[in-house]
Design a protein around this motif. Structure first.
Motif, PDB file in Angstrom:
ATOM      1  N   VAL A 103       0.829  -1.199   0.000  1.00 54.80           N
ATOM      2  CA  VAL A 103       0.000   0.000   0.000  1.00 54.80           C
ATOM      3  C   VAL A 103       0.867   1.255   0.000  1.00 54.80           C
ATOM      4  O   VAL A 103       0.500   2.280  -0.578  1.00 54.80           O
ATOM      5  CB  VAL A 103      -0.971  -0.016   1.200  1.00 54.80           C
ATOM      6  N   ALA A 104       2.048   1.165   0.608  1.00 58.72           N
ATOM      7  CA  ALA A 104       2.954   2.327   0.674  1.00 58.72           C
ATOM      8  C   ALA A 104       3.692   2.575  -0.631  1.00 58.72           C
ATOM      9  O   ALA A 104       4.203   3.683  -0.852  1.00 58.72           O
ATOM     10  CB  ALA A 104       3.973   2.127   1.792  1.00 58.72           C
ATOM     11  N   PHE A 105       3.745   1.578  -1.515  1.00 55.33           N
ATOM     12  CA  PHE A 105       4.620   1.669  -2.688  1.00 55.33           C
ATOM     13  C   PHE A 105       4.308   2.895  -3.544  1.00 55.33           C
ATOM     14  O   PHE A 105       5.204   3.668  -3.896  1.00 55.33           O
ATOM     15  CB  PHE A 105       4.508   0.394  -3.523  1.00 55.33           C
ATOM     16  N   GLY A 106       3.043   3.093  -3.899  1.00 59.26           N
ATOM     17  CA  GLY A 106       2.675   4.214  -4.763  1.00 59.26           C
ATOM     18  C   GLY A 106       2.973   5.568  -4.140  1.00 59.26           C
ATOM     19  O   GLY A 106       3.658   6.411  -4.756  1.00 59.26           O
ATOM     20  N   PRO A 107       2.475   5.821  -2.916  1.00 60.38           N
ATOM     21  CA  PRO A 107       2.770   7.114  -2.280  1.00 60.38           C
ATOM     22  C   PRO A 107       4.270   7.346  -2.077  1.00 60.38           C
ATOM     23  O   PRO A 107       4.750   8.467  -2.242  1.00 60.38           O
ATOM     24  CB  PRO A 107       2.035   7.029  -0.943  1.00 60.38           C
ATOM     25  N   ALA A 108       5.014   6.279  -1.726  1.00 57.94           N
ATOM     26  CA  ALA A 108       6.454   6.442  -1.524  1.00 57.94           C
ATOM     27  C   ALA A 108       7.138   6.811  -2.838  1.00 57.94           C
ATOM     28  O   ALA A 108       8.033   7.663  -2.876  1.00 57.94           O
ATOM     29  CB  ALA A 108       7.054   5.160  -0.950  1.00 57.94           C
ATOM     30  N   ALA A 110       5.824   8.474  -5.088  1.00 58.82           N
ATOM     31  CA  ALA A 110       5.442   9.862  -5.353  1.00 58.82           C
ATOM     32  C   ALA A 110       6.146  10.845  -4.420  1.00 58.82           C
ATOM     33  O   ALA A 110       5.903  12.051  -4.492  1.00 58.82           O
ATOM     34  CB  ALA A 110       3.931  10.017  -5.227  1.00 58.82           C
ATOM     35  N   GLY A 111       6.980  10.312  -3.508  1.00 60.44           N
ATOM     36  CA  GLY A 111       7.783  11.190  -2.661  1.00 60.44           C
ATOM     37  C   GLY A 111       7.281  11.387  -1.249  1.00 60.44           C
ATOM     38  O   GLY A 111       7.858  12.173  -0.485  1.00 60.44           O
ATOM     39  N   ILE A 112       6.227  10.698  -0.857  1.00 57.35           N
ATOM     40  CA  ILE A 112       5.709  10.833   0.508  1.00 57.35           C
ATOM     41  C   ILE A 112       6.578   9.992   1.440  1.00 57.35           C
ATOM     42  O   ILE A 112       6.905   8.837   1.135  1.00 57.35           O
ATOM     43  CB  ILE A 112       4.228  10.416   0.581  1.00 57.35           C
ATOM     44  N   ARG A 113       6.923  10.534   2.612  1.00 60.23           N
ATOM     45  CA  ARG A 113       7.841   9.864   3.529  1.00 60.23           C
ATOM     46  C   ARG A 113       7.363   9.984   4.977  1.00 60.23           C
ATOM     47  O   ARG A 113       6.511  10.810   5.298  1.00 60.23           O
ATOM     48  CB  ARG A 113       9.254  10.483   3.432  1.00 60.23           C
ATOM     49  N   GLY A 114       7.924   9.168   5.843  1.00 58.88           N
ATOM     50  CA  GLY A 114       7.763   9.307   7.283  1.00 58.88           C
ATOM     51  C   GLY A 114       6.337   9.170   7.773  1.00 58.88           C
ATOM     52  O   GLY A 114       5.572   8.310   7.328  1.00 58.88           O
ATOM     53  N   ALA A 115       5.982  10.062   8.717  1.00 58.85           N
ATOM     54  CA  ALA A 115       4.656   9.992   9.342  1.00 58.85           C
ATOM     55  C   ALA A 115       3.548  10.196   8.327  1.00 58.85           C
ATOM     56  O   ALA A 115       2.472   9.590   8.442  1.00 58.85           O
ATOM     57  CB  ALA A 115       4.562  11.045  10.453  1.00 58.85           C
TER      58      ALA A 115
END
Length: 253
Positions: A103-108, A110-115
């Motif tokens: 689930v984190a793969f796409g947002p990560a 796209a540059g989303i990190r951490g909390a």
């Protein structure tokens, strides 16, 4: 206030290199928040149409706009974020060691990190009722659970349009109901490609019949499914004994 369009397709025609004319002038509009079933026999052009929505296919004639943006090279990254496609087989979509990582793969990417990434994953899993399975390997889940995780991987990108390819296929009755509950709860535009006419009736007030590369019918699902001549003409089959007129209307989301 007029609800804006999530999707506008005008005059869309497309031929494959072998000369097969898959679409012959499709006109379709879907407003924000609508749930629409795309019905039609095999070979009708449903997959070809869906692949135009996020620019995987192009080069034909006509126009496609998503949230007002033309599906064209300058906008493809944003279009692909706004149009989330859930494949028929969730194993085509799940490839990481754990549900959380999938689930984190796409947002990560796209540059989303951490909390912020953790919150994004938690929110997406909550929406599909799978938060308790975040640290499980996807291949340890049931088929129905994997399908809901596949939906979560798309929801994590906060799309405007959720496209589902045969979402009820291979689901047992309980998993089918659980997925239906999830889909009814979502505040996104839904385009559901399906041969499962009772599921279309359960989830989508409106249906579109695509046949021979063109829109053959567009209207209330109950009305279209009650038209035996229309269904016969376009090779659509209700289960034996199923009468759409006898199914009570469900309340809205």
């Amino acid at each position: 206030m007029t609800v804006p369009f999530s999707l506008e397709v005008e005059g869309l025609a497309f031929s494959y290199p072998d000369g097969h004319q898959a679409l012959t002038g499709v006109d379709l509009t879907i407003r924000q928040g609508e749930r629409v079933a795309l019905l039609g026999p095999n070979g009708a052009g449903k997959t070809t149409l869906v692949l135009h929505l996020n620019g995987i296919l192009g080069g034909g004639s006509g126009t496609v706009r998503v949230a007002g943006l033309p599906v064209a090279a300058p906008h493809l990254a944003e279009i692909r974020r706004r149009v989330g496609v859930v494949f028929q087989d969730p194993d085509d979509q799940l490839f990481m060691p754990t549900v959380r990582e999938d689930v984190a793969f796409g947002p990560a990417t796209a540059g989303i990190r951490g909390a912020a990434l953790d919150a994004c994953v938690r929110r997406a899993l909550d929406r599909v009722g799978m938060a308790a399975f975040a640290d499980r390997p996807p291949h340890h889940l049931s088929f129905g659970q994997r399908r809901r995780v596949a939906v979560a991987t798309v929801l994590a990108m906060e799309p405007e349009i959720l496209v589902l390819d045969e979402p009820s296929s291979n689901l047992d009755p309980a998993s089918r109901r659980e997925l239906a509950d999830v889909l009814r709860s979502l505040d996104v535009t839904v385009l559901m490609v399906t041969h499962d006419l009772p599921y279309a009736l359960e989830l989508c007030e409106r249906s579109v019949v695509l046949s021979g590369g063109t829109i053959a019918a567009d209207g209330p699902t109950r009305t279209l499914l009650g038209d035996a001549e229309l269904l016969r003409a376009h090779r659509l089959e209700l289960p034996f004994g199923f009468d759409p007129r006898a199914v009570a209307a469900r309340p809205g989301p």
